[in-house]
Write an enzyme that holds these catalytic residues in place. Structure first.
Site, PDB file in Angstrom:
ATOM      1  N   TYR A  89      33.701  40.895   2.563  1.00  0.00           N
ATOM      2  CA  TYR A  89      34.629  41.037   1.442  1.00  0.00           C
ATOM      3  C   TYR A  89      33.960  41.753   0.273  1.00  0.00           C
ATOM      4  CZ  TYR A  89      36.189  37.306   4.453  1.00  0.00           C
ATOM      5  OH  TYR A  89      36.511  36.575   5.559  1.00  0.00           O
ATOM      6  N   TYR A 136      43.766  29.257   6.290  1.00  0.00           N
ATOM      7  CA  TYR A 136      42.956  30.446   6.586  1.00  0.00           C
ATOM      8  C   TYR A 136      42.487  30.331   8.032  1.00  0.00           C
ATOM      9  CZ  TYR A 136      39.192  33.746   6.903  1.00  0.00           C
ATOM     10  OH  TYR A 136      38.391  34.773   7.335  1.00  0.00           O
ATOM     11  N   ASP A 178      42.876  24.258  14.166  1.00  0.00           N
ATOM     12  CA  ASP A 178      41.736  25.138  13.903  1.00  0.00           C
ATOM     13  C   ASP A 178      40.654  24.292  13.233  1.00  0.00           C
ATOM     14  OD1 ASP A 178      39.906  26.845  12.784  1.00  0.00           O
ATOM     15  OD2 ASP A 178      41.363  28.282  12.019  1.00  0.00           O
ATOM     16  N   LYS A 185      31.639  28.289  14.228  1.00  0.00           N
ATOM     17  CA  LYS A 185      30.689  27.984  13.153  1.00  0.00           C
ATOM     18  C   LYS A 185      29.554  27.044  13.580  1.00  0.00           C
ATOM     19  CE  LYS A 185      33.691  29.084   9.243  1.00  0.00           C
ATOM     20  NZ  LYS A 185      33.031  30.048   8.414  1.00  0.00           N
TER      21      LYS A 185
HETATM   22  N1  PLP Z   1      39.264  29.508  10.917  1.00  0.00           N
HETATM   23  C1  PLP Z   1      38.728  28.842   9.880  1.00  0.00           C
HETATM   24  C2  PLP Z   1      39.305  27.520   9.472  1.00  0.00           C
HETATM   25  C3  PLP Z   1      37.650  29.392   9.177  1.00  0.00           C
HETATM   26  O1  PLP Z   1      37.122  28.730   8.130  1.00  0.00           O
HETATM   27  C4  PLP Z   1      37.124  30.637   9.605  1.00  0.00           C
HETATM   28  C5  PLP Z   1      36.011  31.258   8.878  1.00  0.00           C
HETATM   29  O2  PLP Z   1      35.708  30.960   7.738  1.00  0.00           O
HETATM   30  C6  PLP Z   1      37.716  31.285  10.702  1.00  0.00           C
HETATM   31  C7  PLP Z   1      38.786  30.696  11.336  1.00  0.00           C
HETATM   32  C8  PLP Z   1      37.198  32.613  11.174  1.00  0.00           C
HETATM   33  O3  PLP Z   1      35.949  32.462  11.774  1.00  0.00           O
HETATM   34  P1  PLP Z   1      34.959  33.728  11.896  1.00  0.00           P
HETATM   35  O4  PLP Z   1      34.560  34.078  10.512  1.00  0.00           O
HETATM   36  O5  PLP Z   1      33.827  33.200  12.740  1.00  0.00           O
HETATM   37  O6  PLP Z   1      35.720  34.803  12.598  1.00  0.00           O
END
Ligand code: PLP
Length: 428
Positions: free
Chosen positions: A15, A143, A248, A277
């Site tokens: 970003y 997100y 997620d 992560k």
């Molecule tokens: N989903 C959530 C809840 C996240 O916090 C993130 C990343 O911050 C993602 C998906 C995307 O993961 P990546 O950055 O490994 O593509």
């Protein structure tokens, strides 16, 4: 050009703009809670490098597993081949995951894991003869990543991808669950927010493949913690309308919220789960999408007969070795007490910011601590202070927040919370 000049000129950071790249800290090493500069000076990584390094950086157990794997086989394709690290990683995951969630698709980043989940949902619905179910529902403030379909289920108004709104497919957005974590739960659906979901599914459920959301903790969309009971109601409504539930847990998985998974606060499981992560304890990129046996079986029965996805680096052996080692560190459960202590200490120490004029709210859950300000906080201020204070924080939007490695000592954590309070005071 010096190394940092080269970096600023040629290397995009997350970003960021290459016309105005902003400052960066050069990091030469990372160990435990520490980020170490080339000159040996140190900062505490209070962000766990964006939710990842839950056991601390360069953990000896994970490093040993990776070194051994590196000498044997850093990579082979997963199409038509398999290997022990993938099997070990799969076994570890099935031991930690709630019963019923055990069909695992390995991929390489959180965003891809979300793409895979969305695609699985649509392919499952097609297999069930419900080919018109191609849309998605979600909640505002969410997100889910930066790839195209993942962007389309991020908050289109206040989220990060508003710029691309015109190019994204239109999904169904509900207000974020209004009852916060820890508040009393009103049973009336018009007060607890479930009436909106009920109405949406009644009106448009025939075109919706799945409801996707971050359970309990919305991360990058505002560090908002909502009532787990909402998830229980949502699960029942989705089941009644043949809409799959996708959780997620890319940010919240593996102990961060005080439970192994944030969904454990609600005591329910989804049809499909996204992980990433902290899956490798922050040592190398690996993600996974996990489905129930029923979904996997139905996808195998559809016209294609196969799930149509296959990343080149799927189940990379090095990443799987790191992941299996990282999960082994969670299996004895010792992290639970440590995360509970972190939560208690943060709750007490962040209170010091409560009466500052610029502070809107303070909240903690597990190893996540948040000071929400009334106005946006400039992350460059925290950045500039980090060299002097030795605390690495990266405020986002209106939130000054931390999610430290679980191994952080009480003294180190006090330094982090003091710096958060100080930043809040400066921004007030
Ligand atoms: N989903 C959530 C809840 C996240 O916090 C993130 C990343 O911050 C993602 C998906 C995307 O993961 P990546 O950055 O490994 O593509």
């Amino acid at each position: 050009m010096t190394p940092t000049e080269f970096d600023a000129c040629h290397l995009w950071h997350p970003y960021s703009s290459l016309s105005d790249p902003g400052p960066t800290h050069m990091i030469a090493e990372a160990e435990g809670v520490w980020l170490i500069r080339p000159d040996g000076t140190r900062m505490i990584d209070a962000m766990s490098s964006w939710w990842c390094a839950s056991h601390g950086h360069r953990h000896p157990v994970i490093v040993a597993a990776m070194e051994a794997q590196l000498r044997r086989m850093p990579h082979v394709m997963f199409g038509g081949l398999t290997h022990q690290p993938a099997i070990d990683m799969g076994r570890s995951l099935t031991r930690l995951l709630p019963q019923g969630l055990d069909r695992i698709f390995f991929c390489d980043s959180g965003s891809v894991s979300v793409e895979v989940a969305l695609k699985m949902a649509v392919q499952y619905q097609m297999a069930m003869g419900r080919g018109n179910k191609t849309g998605f529902a979600t909640i505002r403030g969410g997100y889910h990543g930066d790839s195209w379909k993942a962007m389309s289920v991020c908050d289109p108004v206040n989220g990060m991808h508003g710029l691309f709104r015109g190019a994204l497919s239109i999904q169904n957005f509900l207000p974020r669950p209004p009852v916060r974590f820890g508040e009393a739960w009103p049973d009336a659906p018009d007060r607890n927010g479930l009436a909106g979901l009920e109405a949406l599914l009644a009106a448009k459920g025939n075109g919706i493949a799945a409801l996707i959301l971050e359970p309990v903790v919305q991360g990058a969309g505002g560090m908002y913690f909502y009532h787990p009971e909402w998830l229980r109601g949502a699960k029942a409504l989705c089941a009644a309308h043949d809409v799959l539930l996708i959780f997620d847990e890319i940010a919240t998985g593996f102990g961060r919220s005080g439970r192994m998974f944030a969904m454990d606060h609600a005591g329910i499981t989804p049809d499909i789960l996204c992980l990433g992560k902290a899956l490798t304890g922050g040592h190398i990129s690996l993600a996974a999408t996990v489905a129930t046996a029923h979904i996997a079986a139905e996808i195998g029965n559809d016209a294609a007969g196969v799930f149509m996805h296959g990343p080149t680096y799927m189940a990379n052996p090095l990443a799987c070795a790191a992941g299996a080692a990282s999960l082994s560190l969670l299996e004895d459960g010792a992290w639970r007490d440590r995360v509970a202590q972190i939560e208690t200490q943060m709750r007490e120490e962040l209170e010091a910011a409560r009466n500052l004029p610029g502070v809107a709210d303070i909240r903690t859950l597990g190893a996540i601590g948040v000071i929400e300000m009334k106005d946006r906080v400039d992350p460059r201020i925290a950045h500039a202070r980090a060299s002097r204070t030795g605390i690495w924080l990266r405020p986002f939007g209106r939130n000054i927040y931390c999610m430290p490695p679980f191994i952080i000592t009480p003294e180190q954590l006090s330094r982090v919370t003091a710096e958060m309070v100080s930043l809040a005071a400066g921004a007030s």
